[in-house]
Design a protein around this motif. Structure first.
Motif, PDB file in Angstrom:
ATOM      1  N   VAL A  71     -11.781  -4.836   5.803  1.00  0.00           N
ATOM      2  CA  VAL A  71     -11.930  -4.901   4.354  1.00  0.00           C
ATOM      3  C   VAL A  71     -11.584  -6.320   3.928  1.00  0.00           C
ATOM      4  O   VAL A  71     -10.658  -6.924   4.473  1.00  0.00           O
ATOM      5  CB  VAL A  71     -10.978  -3.904   3.657  1.00  0.00           C
ATOM      6  CG1 VAL A  71     -10.973  -4.100   2.150  1.00  0.00           C
ATOM      7  CG2 VAL A  71     -11.361  -2.477   4.002  1.00  0.00           C
ATOM      8  N   VAL A  91     -12.618  -5.649  -2.038  1.00  0.00           N
ATOM      9  CA  VAL A  91     -11.861  -5.204  -3.198  1.00  0.00           C
ATOM     10  C   VAL A  91     -11.206  -6.414  -3.844  1.00  0.00           C
ATOM     11  O   VAL A  91     -10.809  -7.358  -3.169  1.00  0.00           O
ATOM     12  CB  VAL A  91     -10.781  -4.146  -2.860  1.00  0.00           C
ATOM     13  CG1 VAL A  91     -11.387  -2.932  -2.202  1.00  0.00           C
ATOM     14  CG2 VAL A  91      -9.688  -4.725  -1.992  1.00  0.00           C
ATOM     15  N   ALA A  93      -8.127  -8.008  -5.471  1.00  0.00           N
ATOM     16  CA  ALA A  93      -6.718  -7.666  -5.331  1.00  0.00           C
ATOM     17  C   ALA A  93      -5.830  -8.891  -5.468  1.00  0.00           C
ATOM     18  O   ALA A  93      -6.251 -10.015  -5.230  1.00  0.00           O
ATOM     19  CB  ALA A  93      -6.467  -7.034  -3.962  1.00  0.00           C
ATOM     20  N   LEU A  96      -1.397  -8.413  -1.421  1.00  0.00           N
ATOM     21  CA  LEU A  96      -1.340  -7.147  -0.684  1.00  0.00           C
ATOM     22  C   LEU A  96      -1.000  -5.958  -1.580  1.00  0.00           C
ATOM     23  O   LEU A  96      -0.818  -4.845  -1.087  1.00  0.00           O
ATOM     24  CB  LEU A  96      -0.289  -7.279   0.433  1.00  0.00           C
ATOM     25  CG  LEU A  96      -0.639  -8.396   1.436  1.00  0.00           C
ATOM     26  CD1 LEU A  96       0.619  -8.932   2.105  1.00  0.00           C
ATOM     27  CD2 LEU A  96      -1.613  -7.884   2.477  1.00  0.00           C
ATOM     28  N   ALA A  97      -0.959  -6.202  -2.900  1.00  0.00           N
ATOM     29  CA  ALA A  97      -0.437  -5.184  -3.820  1.00  0.00           C
ATOM     30  C   ALA A  97      -1.104  -3.814  -3.697  1.00  0.00           C
ATOM     31  O   ALA A  97      -0.408  -2.802  -3.703  1.00  0.00           O
ATOM     32  CB  ALA A  97      -0.509  -5.691  -5.260  1.00  0.00           C
ATOM     33  N   PRO A  98      -2.462  -3.720  -3.612  1.00  0.00           N
ATOM     34  CA  PRO A  98      -3.059  -2.374  -3.624  1.00  0.00           C
ATOM     35  C   PRO A  98      -3.340  -1.790  -2.240  1.00  0.00           C
ATOM     36  O   PRO A  98      -4.200  -0.914  -2.115  1.00  0.00           O
ATOM     37  CB  PRO A  98      -4.365  -2.611  -4.378  1.00  0.00           C
ATOM     38  CG  PRO A  98      -4.777  -3.979  -3.943  1.00  0.00           C
ATOM     39  CD  PRO A  98      -3.501  -4.761  -3.679  1.00  0.00           C
ATOM     40  N   PHE A  99      -2.663  -2.255  -1.211  1.00  0.00           N
ATOM     41  CA  PHE A  99      -2.923  -1.716   0.124  1.00  0.00           C
ATOM     42  C   PHE A  99      -1.749  -0.871   0.598  1.00  0.00           C
ATOM     43  O   PHE A  99      -0.597  -1.161   0.312  1.00  0.00           O
ATOM     44  CB  PHE A  99      -3.246  -2.852   1.101  1.00  0.00           C
ATOM     45  CG  PHE A  99      -4.468  -3.608   0.685  1.00  0.00           C
ATOM     46  CD1 PHE A  99      -5.724  -3.021   0.793  1.00  0.00           C
ATOM     47  CD2 PHE A  99      -4.371  -4.863   0.109  1.00  0.00           C
ATOM     48  CE1 PHE A  99      -6.857  -3.684   0.352  1.00  0.00           C
ATOM     49  CE2 PHE A  99      -5.508  -5.533  -0.331  1.00  0.00           C
ATOM     50  CZ  PHE A  99      -6.752  -4.940  -0.211  1.00  0.00           C
ATOM     51  N   ARG A 100      -2.106   0.182   1.334  1.00  0.00           N
ATOM     52  CA  ARG A 100      -1.101   1.172   1.704  1.00  0.00           C
ATOM     53  C   ARG A 100      -0.203   0.712   2.834  1.00  0.00           C
ATOM     54  O   ARG A 100      -0.605  -0.072   3.681  1.00  0.00           O
ATOM     55  CB  ARG A 100      -1.794   2.463   2.141  1.00  0.00           C
ATOM     56  CG  ARG A 100      -2.365   3.232   1.006  1.00  0.00           C
ATOM     57  CD  ARG A 100      -2.533   4.670   1.443  1.00  0.00           C
ATOM     58  NE  ARG A 100      -3.441   5.347   0.533  1.00  0.00           N
ATOM     59  CZ  ARG A 100      -3.739   6.630   0.641  1.00  0.00           C
ATOM     60  NH1 ARG A 100      -3.236   7.346   1.628  1.00  0.00           N
ATOM     61  NH2 ARG A 100      -4.544   7.190  -0.212  1.00  0.00           N
ATOM     62  N   ALA A 103      -1.214   0.415   6.933  1.00  0.00           N
ATOM     63  CA  ALA A 103      -2.663   0.648   6.917  1.00  0.00           C
ATOM     64  C   ALA A 103      -3.450  -0.187   7.932  1.00  0.00           C
ATOM     65  O   ALA A 103      -4.554   0.192   8.309  1.00  0.00           O
ATOM     66  CB  ALA A 103      -3.220   0.387   5.511  1.00  0.00           C
ATOM     67  N   PHE A 104      -2.901  -1.320   8.392  1.00  0.00           N
ATOM     68  CA  PHE A 104      -3.747  -2.259   9.146  1.00  0.00           C
ATOM     69  C   PHE A 104      -3.151  -2.667  10.494  1.00  0.00           C
ATOM     70  O   PHE A 104      -1.958  -2.906  10.623  1.00  0.00           O
ATOM     71  CB  PHE A 104      -3.992  -3.524   8.306  1.00  0.00           C
ATOM     72  CG  PHE A 104      -4.689  -3.243   7.007  1.00  0.00           C
ATOM     73  CD1 PHE A 104      -6.038  -2.934   6.984  1.00  0.00           C
ATOM     74  CD2 PHE A 104      -3.982  -3.249   5.810  1.00  0.00           C
ATOM     75  CE1 PHE A 104      -6.683  -2.647   5.787  1.00  0.00           C
ATOM     76  CE2 PHE A 104      -4.616  -2.968   4.612  1.00  0.00           C
ATOM     77  CZ  PHE A 104      -5.969  -2.661   4.599  1.00  0.00           C
ATOM     78  N   ARG A 149       4.893  -4.503   5.127  1.00  0.00           N
ATOM     79  CA  ARG A 149       4.681  -3.162   4.579  1.00  0.00           C
ATOM     80  C   ARG A 149       3.328  -2.577   4.975  1.00  0.00           C
ATOM     81  O   ARG A 149       3.217  -1.385   5.255  1.00  0.00           O
ATOM     82  CB  ARG A 149       4.797  -3.215   3.044  1.00  0.00           C
ATOM     83  CG  ARG A 149       4.663  -1.873   2.345  1.00  0.00           C
ATOM     84  CD  ARG A 149       4.760  -2.003   0.828  1.00  0.00           C
ATOM     85  NE  ARG A 149       3.685  -2.805   0.268  1.00  0.00           N
ATOM     86  CZ  ARG A 149       2.463  -2.337  -0.007  1.00  0.00           C
ATOM     87  NH1 ARG A 149       2.168  -1.067   0.203  1.00  0.00           N
ATOM     88  NH2 ARG A 149       1.540  -3.127  -0.504  1.00  0.00           N
TER      89      ARG A 149
END
Lengths: 208, 59
Positions: A71, A91, A93, A96-100, A103-104, A149
């Motif tokens: 992404v 996306v 952004a 890194l604010a909107p990533f879970r 996730a990666f 995170r």
């Protein structure tokens, strides 16, 4: 080194409107290429990847070609559109604010890293793509604070940094935040040395 | 959807589709299941900037 930013000079150049698509988005240069080649050589097909500050989408596209499920993200909507046009999901952004969480497996970032005096700043998208503020680390430091995170266990970060920014300073800052860094690519250029630092969570690193 | 979350509170997002092209959502919104903030999707690109940054475009 990247090209010059757009100016308001009206000396026969095409109008800003007609140049808009090329001049608001940072185009691939030596730094993008070094990061793309290095990250690709460390990627495994099926990795989940994120290219932060994707710009033209070049690094993200290179990873996608290597089989990474990638992404692309950028603050600049024009950059998001360019990345999407390369076939990479994009996306808009703020870092890194909107990533879970977790996730990666792979995160790449070619940040704006040029140290810039406050009175030399020019407020447009190209400045955002190039200027790292007074110490060159305007976005590097917040990225390093937040990146752990979003890393899955065993996840790796590939960060492009120039000697103009202070490679040792960046490594020390990351170390204090629980990241183990290792220089995995190193290239001399006329006015700077470009390196790619691979970071991993220190908890996940094997003991020396 | 499995990699993104609300940029404000990191909770999950619900997808509301306005326009779809085969697999891809072209227009719609992503709504936080916790705080209710809505993030627009335009031309297939989600805008996940926090609301106070959404209009903050230089140049």
């Amino acid at each position: 080194m990247p090209g010059q930013p757009p100016t308001d000079d009206d000396d026969g150049r095409p109008s800003l409107a007609t140049q808009r698509d090329t001049e608001t988005v940072y185009q691939p240069a030596a730094d993008s290429d070094l990061l793309a080649r290095t990250a690709r050589s460390h990627a495994t097909p099926g990795d989940r990847g994120l290219d932060v500050g994707t710009g033209s989408g070049y690094v993200a596209e290179t990873l996608a070609e290597a089989g990474v499920d990638v992404v692309a993200s950028d603050l600049n909507p024009d950059a998001c559109r360019e990345a999407a046009a390369r076939g990479v999901p994009a996306v808009r952004a703020d870092l890194l604010a909107p990533f879970r969480e977790d996730a990666f497996d792979l995160v790449t970032f070619n940040p704006p890293y040029l140290p810039t005096e406050p009175d030399k700043e020019w407020d447009d998208w190209m400045e955002h793509a190039l200027s790292g503020g007074e110490d060159g680390r305007r976005l590097v430091d917040p990225f390093l604070e937040a990146v752990e995170r979003v890393l899955a266990p065993g996840g790796r970060v590939f960060l492009l940094i120039s000697s103009l920014t202070g490679i040792g300073d960046v490594q020390r800052y990351a170390h204090e935040r629980g990241l183990a860094g290792e220089i995995v690519a190193d290239e001399a250029h006329p006015y700077e040395r470009l390196v790619v630092i691979r970071f991993e969570s220190r908890d996940e690193s094997p003991l020396p | 959807m499995d990699i993104i979350c609300c940029p404000l509170d990191k909770h999950e997002l619900d997808l509301e589709v306005d326009e779809r092209d085969d697999e891809e959502v072209l227009a719609g919104s992503l709504v936080c299941t916790e705080c209710g903030e809505s993030y627009p999707i335009e031309d297939g690109i989600p805008n996940l900037l926090p609301p106070d940054m959404r209009e903050d475009a230089p140049a």
